[in-house]
Design a protein around this motif. Sequence first.
Motif, PDB file in Angstrom:
ATOM      1  N   LYS A  21       0.868  -1.282  -0.043  1.00  0.00           N
ATOM      2  CA  LYS A  21       0.003  -0.054   0.162  1.00  0.00           C
ATOM      3  C   LYS A  21       0.765   1.144  -0.040  1.00  0.00           C
ATOM      4  O   LYS A  21       0.153   2.372   0.042  1.00  0.00           O
ATOM      5  CB  LYS A  21      -1.090  -0.087   1.253  1.00  0.00           C
ATOM      6  N   SER A  22       2.044   1.144   0.156  1.00  0.00           N
ATOM      7  CA  SER A  22       2.976   2.361   0.241  1.00  0.00           C
ATOM      8  C   SER A  22       3.290   3.050  -1.280  1.00  0.00           C
ATOM      9  O   SER A  22       2.777   2.344  -2.153  1.00  0.00           O
ATOM     10  CB  SER A  22       4.371   1.953   0.874  1.00  0.00           C
ATOM     11  N   ASP A  23       3.883   3.923  -1.151  1.00  0.00           N
ATOM     12  CA  ASP A  23       4.136   4.764  -2.394  1.00  0.00           C
ATOM     13  C   ASP A  23       5.417   4.508  -2.992  1.00  0.00           C
ATOM     14  O   ASP A  23       6.022   4.996  -4.077  1.00  0.00           O
ATOM     15  CB  ASP A  23       4.380   6.217  -2.023  1.00  0.00           C
ATOM     16  N   VAL A  76       7.563  -5.811  -5.505  1.00  0.00           N
ATOM     17  CA  VAL A  76       6.174  -5.392  -5.479  1.00  0.00           C
ATOM     18  C   VAL A  76       5.916  -4.070  -5.721  1.00  0.00           C
ATOM     19  O   VAL A  76       6.721  -3.138  -4.911  1.00  0.00           O
ATOM     20  CB  VAL A  76       5.362  -5.683  -4.176  1.00  0.00           C
ATOM     21  N   ALA A  77       5.456  -3.474  -6.772  1.00  0.00           N
ATOM     22  CA  ALA A  77       5.382  -2.237  -7.217  1.00  0.00           C
ATOM     23  C   ALA A  77       4.615  -1.625  -6.180  1.00  0.00           C
ATOM     24  O   ALA A  77       3.796  -1.987  -5.618  1.00  0.00           O
ATOM     25  CB  ALA A  77       4.975  -2.075  -8.683  1.00  0.00           C
ATOM     26  N   PRO A  78       4.572  -0.023  -6.243  1.00  0.00           N
ATOM     27  CA  PRO A  78       3.627   0.696  -5.168  1.00  0.00           C
ATOM     28  C   PRO A  78       2.430   0.458  -5.434  1.00  0.00           C
ATOM     29  O   PRO A  78       1.903   0.399  -6.767  1.00  0.00           O
ATOM     30  CB  PRO A  78       4.172   2.221  -5.731  1.00  0.00           C
ATOM     31  N   LYS A  79       1.379   0.500  -4.558  1.00  0.00           N
ATOM     32  CA  LYS A  79       0.028   0.603  -4.495  1.00  0.00           C
ATOM     33  C   LYS A  79      -0.270  -0.652  -5.482  1.00  0.00           C
ATOM     34  O   LYS A  79      -1.242  -0.568  -6.236  1.00  0.00           O
ATOM     35  CB  LYS A  79      -0.385   1.902  -5.272  1.00  0.00           C
ATOM     36  N   SER A  80       0.050  -1.860  -5.138  1.00  0.00           N
ATOM     37  CA  SER A  80      -0.203  -2.967  -6.002  1.00  0.00           C
ATOM     38  C   SER A  80      -0.131  -4.270  -5.385  1.00  0.00           C
ATOM     39  O   SER A  80       0.237  -4.227  -4.100  1.00  0.00           O
ATOM     40  CB  SER A  80       0.770  -3.045  -7.205  1.00  0.00           C
ATOM     41  N   MET A  81      -0.581  -5.508  -5.779  1.00  0.00           N
ATOM     42  CA  MET A  81      -0.479  -6.753  -5.279  1.00  0.00           C
ATOM     43  C   MET A  81      -0.030  -7.751  -6.283  1.00  0.00           C
ATOM     44  O   MET A  81       0.041  -7.343  -7.447  1.00  0.00           O
ATOM     45  CB  MET A  81      -1.963  -7.230  -5.193  1.00  0.00           C
ATOM     46  N   THR A  82       0.632  -8.566  -5.718  1.00  0.00           N
ATOM     47  CA  THR A  82       1.263  -9.752  -6.430  1.00  0.00           C
ATOM     48  C   THR A  82       1.271 -11.082  -6.029  1.00  0.00           C
ATOM     49  O   THR A  82       1.412 -11.248  -4.623  1.00  0.00           O
ATOM     50  CB  THR A  82       2.808  -9.402  -6.891  1.00  0.00           C
TER      51      THR A  82
END
Length: 616
Positions: free
Chosen positions: A557-559, A587-593
């Motif tokens: 959830k971070s930037d 894991v990219a910012p504001k994303s899920m994997t």
Amino acid sequence: QKVTCSESSQAKKSQHAEEAIFYMNCRAAYLTVLKSSLENIKSKEQLSLVLQQAGRNPSQKTVNKYWTSQTTTLNFDDFCAILKKEKPATKTELLKAFGKIDPDNTGYVLHDELYKILTTRGEKMTQDEVSAIVKQADFNCSGKLDYNKFCDLYMTTSEQCCKTAREKLEVDGRLRQQQFGSQTETSCEGITLPVSKPSPRISRKTDHKLAPTKGDSRTPSRPSSAQSCKASISTTVSMGAGSNRNTKLIEPDTMKEWQCAQSKGCFYLEEDGEIISHKYRLHLPQRSTVCINIKPLNVRQVEGKPCHWLSVDTALYILKENETQENLQLVSFTEQQNKEMFGWKGELGSGVYWLLPFTTGCRLKKVKPQISGEAKLVYRGEDGELVLTKEFRAALLDIFETIDLDGNGLLSLEEYNFFELRTSGEKCDEEAWAVCKENFDMKKNELTRQGFMDLNLMEANDRGGDPSDLWVTLLSLGYNKALEMTEACPFVIDIYAEKCKPRIKAIYLEAGSWQLNRAICKSVVNKGEAKVMDGCENIIIYTYKAGRRITSVIENKSDNKVIIHVNNEQSKNCLSNRGLTAFAVEVAPKSMTVSQHVMPLNEQEEWLYNCVHSLL
């Protein structure tokens, strides 16, 4: 606008593929010199060596640029950044350099001139070093150096360095896969997920409707070299032998009055470990209660031949189409289980749905062949004519059964083209199909089993009995040299509707899309257990268990991008799709994997999932 969107999507996919290949090559070179990509480069000599393994030939000036008097270590991320800046020399650049000392463009440089230049200019070489070059018979004769041949050898050597590094990485990865179940591998090594790549004869269509997004689980997992973990969280799940192999799935016998549609398909394993499969469009003319099932297809079994694919896990994700194919909404997935069958029962409104088949890759993965010899495909009869062997005919019948998607005992042009795209990368048009009709047995403009056999016999005759092309076809369909299907899993989908006639049609044969990955993440988030990482409230680990599968998803959830170290070393009797006991996920910012999928190594025994996610 649609054209522009499609072009943008293709550009993103191309960029994604290039980046994944770049990081795979970086990792391969790094691990040729160092034990782990979590380990740092500790000397100038190591830096020079890893750069050479990556196909570069760094000058001392280049090395000094990155290893200054203040440098003590460089990590994997630093190494990747260097490779982005230091491009490998091209043949054109090399020839241009030689052209400056060969103004007459003869293609040769006298040895005396070469000695003078190399020992007096730039980074001076010793007499012995130059002598070693001019003594190479491959590109020297009569006191001259053929610099065209020299450049060719230089490029070949550079490419061979990269190839050797990649091959070593692949072999090491397979060893870790074999060791994972017995816990003998304890390396804290990262893993790069497979990148879309065609089969030996295939030039597959790219996904023109779906594009990768940030946090896509197909992005390369590039571990950082950070030495400390800021925060961590542990998840433990204990599962009994044969856990939940029978749940609330309703058997089709209880729905005899319901209308049914069926289609077959197949998961195919690519050379790089990626899995591709058919994808389907489902049409419901009116609202109805439906039951959707998927299971491995039990094609005719040959006595003594193991059916590897029957143990492969299968699932279907059901997505509703809203206005466009790009706007798909997750409805549900097949989580109820009865032995090898997985299903879902519920109410669906009228409209178009997409059915996306999925397998974790825990059971369908590359294995080291243990085969001596090669099965015979054709032989010459007493009359001198070529004949298909009994074993090859049996394999062709199984193939026919798999590619006959609607199960009517005939191959339509559409069904045959899925086969062609997989094995040759080409399509058969209406004109070519008409020629087939003139030469091979057909019924209602569809190819019969005998026609399919004769078509393969014709291919053998065209090559004078050489089975090379036949083997390319077999290998691309997942067969090994013993005619065992080890790298494919045929499956069958059944759809029952209470109030209307469902229609299902295979549309594509391609790799898992970002839509599928997003659906997997959403399903785990919706149904799984969520744990906030201690000391870092922006990182959440979701863990979902269904039957014999456990899936974990990381939400950031971070930037800022984060790198999560995943450690399974305390797990027992477990098989991960990652193939490693420890790895790292970016894991990219504001994303899920997706972090990983895990299944029991031996279903007849208890298994323990014990996973620690740590923020690096």
